[in-house]
Design a protein around this motif. Structure first.
Motif, PDB file in Angstrom:
ATOM      1  N   PRO A 118      19.532 -18.356 -26.190  1.00 31.11           N
ATOM      2  CA  PRO A 118      18.118 -18.541 -26.537  1.00 31.11           C
ATOM      3  C   PRO A 118      17.336 -17.235 -26.604  1.00 31.11           C
ATOM      4  N   CYS A 174      21.224 -29.654 -22.325  1.00 29.92           N
ATOM      5  CA  CYS A 174      21.489 -29.963 -20.908  1.00 29.92           C
ATOM      6  C   CYS A 174      20.385 -29.473 -19.983  1.00 29.92           C
ATOM      7  N   GLY A 175      19.598 -28.497 -20.431  1.00 36.02           N
ATOM      8  CA  GLY A 175      18.478 -28.019 -19.620  1.00 36.02           C
ATOM      9  C   GLY A 175      18.840 -26.984 -18.569  1.00 36.02           C
ATOM     10  N   ARG A 176      20.089 -26.533 -18.541  1.00 33.34           N
ATOM     11  CA  ARG A 176      20.450 -25.500 -17.554  1.00 33.34           C
ATOM     12  C   ARG A 176      19.609 -24.236 -17.767  1.00 33.34           C
ATOM     13  N   CYS A 223      24.111 -20.567 -20.168  1.00 32.34           N
ATOM     14  CA  CYS A 223      24.462 -21.616 -21.141  1.00 32.34           C
ATOM     15  C   CYS A 223      25.975 -21.836 -21.192  1.00 32.34           C
ATOM     16  N   PRO A 224      26.432 -23.039 -20.873  1.00 31.31           N
ATOM     17  CA  PRO A 224      27.884 -23.279 -20.860  1.00 31.31           C
ATOM     18  C   PRO A 224      28.486 -23.334 -22.256  1.00 31.31           C
ATOM     19  N   LEU A 225      27.625 -23.366 -23.292  1.00 29.84           N
ATOM     20  CA  LEU A 225      28.147 -23.522 -24.644  1.00 29.84           C
ATOM     21  C   LEU A 225      27.949 -22.278 -25.507  1.00 29.84           C
TER      22      LEU A 225
HETATM   23  S1  SF4 Z   1      20.850 -23.700 -24.783  1.00 31.39           S
HETATM   24 FE1  SF4 Z   1      22.682 -24.086 -23.534  1.00 31.39          FE
HETATM   25  S2  SF4 Z   1      21.881 -24.266 -21.421  1.00 31.39           S
HETATM   26 FE2  SF4 Z   1      20.147 -24.518 -22.822  1.00 31.39          FE
HETATM   27  S3  SF4 Z   1      19.958 -26.705 -23.154  1.00 31.39           S
HETATM   28 FE3  SF4 Z   1      21.253 -25.920 -24.810  1.00 31.39          FE
HETATM   29  S4  SF4 Z   1      23.342 -26.167 -24.061  1.00 31.39           S
HETATM   30 FE4  SF4 Z   1      22.016 -26.357 -22.273  1.00 31.39          FE
END
Ligand code: SF4
Ligand code: SF4
Length: 666
Positions: free
Chosen positions: A365, A299-301, A359-361
């Protein structure tokens, strides 16, 4: 009257149609299971997780983070709202379909006729129909919103054909579901059709278009099969497309996340067993680390929040996760280090935890980065100034490499008691290396000590006995250097019977509070803004309330986002505080965390340059800080733009307010 309400399941479908339906359902579920099994096999390549499963926490997380979607944060409010619509709508329809299956199967087991419902009747049926019609609209609305956003090109997600197929399948399934309901209302002449309000509207449209008892059954039959085949295709495709994230994310969100700022320790036994430290190969990540790679929906958040990405460093947390995922999926991947992930990417991270937090999931990282860094350090692949700072920490107990005897230079003329002078102290003031050796930060320590003295606090400092907390060594990946420093400090704390520690450094605070308990160092640790706030409340000190110019406050990552301390500093600052757009727990990094303090970037190349601009744009004449690293970064960056804007620690502002001359003597 409602007791008679119901509907025939598989109405208009003869026995052979029903058998074909169940055969197709079995095939699609088998493909689904095979697809999931392939992913599970990939996750099982990781090492077993050391954390024990807390089932109560799993249930709680499942309800709050996954089902209630609380992990979706305030950023991108429209997308979050649309995702909730889509998710809750889809979930309700899924549960509704399962209930219909139970009804049909249960009725057949006890030998009831299809026209004699088991529980799908009466008040239950009324609630069922109203609920499913409502949630169906939510699902379609959410899917349409995402489709329109993609068409407008607003989406930060990659544009894959499969994603279009997923979105259009959801919309088609929702719309055809309503159309079938409308045809069923005509065919069965259902009483009280208004409870299926969307389907009832469709029935009106069909009637006006000439659908009647004579032709409705064949149209219903054809559309019903079209809808079912799309549904089976959708189920079978689920593990192979972006929607697979929904399955991995449920596990990812249900597991208890490590608190932000906490890292998994490495033991010497593990290193002796494997001959390696950190992650050199994918298999050295844990199984839940690998599962979380699948939860990422790209999602790029995280990328939006990443200060290194903003400063155009070669790091995007989204790409890092996707690259690791690609590596996991590859049949013959090349080396993890160097080919999949470049060392420069890893060293660009400030470990600000913005990605982990947003990260909503539940993907983390920054945790992959620190695990990978450990391997680079183990292989001696860090060079230059940051490597030298680690050597100095090892040799001299501080990143400046200066003698321990100099640790009290800052206290000249202040009569600050050491633990030897005052063995019965109540509070240990942890000074940290920055205030011990950096001349600018020394003024902060002087201000804190003078405020403590003014408030008659029974405190002491360790002086030459203090060593670096090891925080930046740990985040740079040098786990055993950190453990060595932590062990030395814990031994000193034990010797001096330390119970409570106050520090002006959020990095030391995080390490003493979150890292040290992993090595049996348990203390009450407070930030100086919290402690000074208590003294203000007790009427022993004055907050910095009288100022002629505007003030802005920069929240340090390790104080605000990582440890949630946002009110204490503000309570000590004037009311005319000009907040920066990114503040509180959503703060932006100054660029010094994760060992970046020791990298010799020029002021214009530094990661926090965007933050400097933000502070500058408030028009404030004073930038208040509460972290020695932020003090250095903000001072250097702001001085390059406007020398009339000053950067000062909150303790220094309070020292002014309390008429203390804190900076003259050094
Ligand atoms: S790590 Fe989380 S916030 Fe980042 S792109 Fe993946 S789902 Fe989205
Ligand atoms: S921790 Fe901060 S700097 Fe590192 S990848 Fe995450 S957002 Fe970027």
């Amino acid at each position: 009257m409602t007791e008679d309400l119901s509907r025939e399941i598989f109405g208009n479908l003869d026995d052979s149609s029903q058998k074909i339906f169940y055969a197709l359902a079995f095939i699609s579920c088998a493909i689904f299971t095979w697809g999931i099994w392939r992913r599970v096999k990939l996750w099982q390549r990781g090492r077993p997780d050391s954390q024990r499963i807390d089932w109560r926490a799993v249930f709680h997380n499942l309800c709050t983070r996954a089902l209630a979607q609380r992990s979706l944060r305030a950023t991108r409010p429209k997308a979050s709202f649309a995702h909730r619509m889509l998710f809750w709508g889809f979930l309700a329809l899924f549960i509704g379909t399962i209930l219909v299956g139970i009804e049909h199967y249960g009725a057949s087991i006890i030998g009831k006729k299809a026209t004699e419902p088991l529980f799908h009747k009466g008040v239950y049926f009324v609630i069922y129909e109203i609920t499913l019609d409502t949630f169906g609209l939510l699902m379609i609305g959410g899917a349409v919103w995402f489709a329109l956003r993609r068409m407008r090109g607003d989406s930060s997600m990659e544009h894959r054909t499969a994603d279009w197929l997923v979105l259009s399948s959801i919309i088609v399934l929702g719309v055809t579901g309503y159309l079938i309901e409308g045809l069923r209302i005509i065919r069965e002449a259902t009483p009280m059709p208004g409870i299926s309000f969307v389907g009832y509207g469709c029935s009106k449209v069909f009637s006006s278009a000439g659908v009647n008892q004579g032709n409705v059954s064949s149209i219903h039959f054809g559309l019903w099969w079209f809808h079912s085949i799309i549904a089976f295709g959708f189920i079978a495709a689920l593990p192979f497309c972006r929607l697979a994230h929904a399955i991995a994310a449920v596990f990812s969100l249900a597991s208890s996340p490590r608190p932000l700022g906490q890292m998994e320790p490495v033991t010497m036994e593990e290193v002796e067993e494997t001959g390696e430290i950190g992650v050199a190969r994918l298999e050295q990540f844990t199984r839940s680390d690998l599962l979380r790679l699948d939860a990422c929906v790209s999602c790029g958040r995280c990328e939006d929040m990443c200060p290194a990405h903003e400063a155009e460093k070669p790091l995007s947390p989204r790409s890092l996760v996707q690259d690791l995922r690609g590596h996991m999926e590859a049949s013959s991947p090349g080396p993890l280090h160097g080919e999949t992930i470049d060392a420069q990417t890893l060293w660009a991270c400030t470990t600000c935890n913005a990605c982990n937090d947003i990260c909503p999931l539940g993907v983390r990282p920054a945790d992959y980065i620190t695990d990978l860094r450990r391997h680079l350090i183990g292989e001696g692949e860090l060079r230059g100034a940051p490597a030298a700072s680690l050597q100095k920490m090892q040799r001299a107990g501080n990143p400046w490499g200066l003698p321990a005897q100099d640790r009290l230079t800052w206290a000249k003329g202040l009569n600050v008691p050491t633990v030897q002078d005052n063995p019965g102290f109540d509070v240990l003031y942890w000074v940290g290396c920055s205030a011990a050796y950096d001349r600018r930060t020394m003024k902060v320590a002087r201000a804190v000590a003078q405020l403590l003295q003014r408030a008659q606090v029974n405190f002491a400092v360790l002086g030459p006995e203090e060593r670096c907390s090891g925080e930046s060594a740990r985040r740079m990946g040098d786990e055993f250097l950190f453990q060595e420093l932590a062990a030395a400090n814990i031994e000193t704390f034990t010797r001096h019977n330390v119970k409570k520690i106050v520090t002006h450094c959020p990095h030391c605070l995080n390490s003493l509070w979150q890292d040290y308990p992993q090595f049996d160092g348990h203390y009450e640790v407070v930030h100086h803004t919290q402690f000074l706030g208590e003294l203000v409340t007790a009427g022993k000190l004055k907050a910095a309330t009288v100022m002629n110019e505007n003030v802005t406050y920069h929240d340090p990552c390790y104080l605000a986002r990582v440890n949630g301390i946002t009110d204490a500093p503000r309570n000590l600052l004037p009311d005319n505080l000009k907040e920066m757009p990114r503040h509180g727990c959503q703060t932006a990094c100054c660029g010094a965390g994760g060992g970046r303090m020791w990298f010799d970037d020029s002021a214009t190349e530094r990661i926090g340059s965007g933050r400097i601009t933000e502070a500058f744009n408030t028009g404030a004449k004073t930038v208040a800080v509460s972290c020695p690293f932020c003090l250095t970064m903000m001072t250097d960056g702001i001085a390059a733009k406007d020398e009339t804007v000053e950067v000062r620690d909150i303790a220094e502002l309070m020292a002014d307010e309390n008429a203390l001359k804190n900076s003259d003597a050094i």
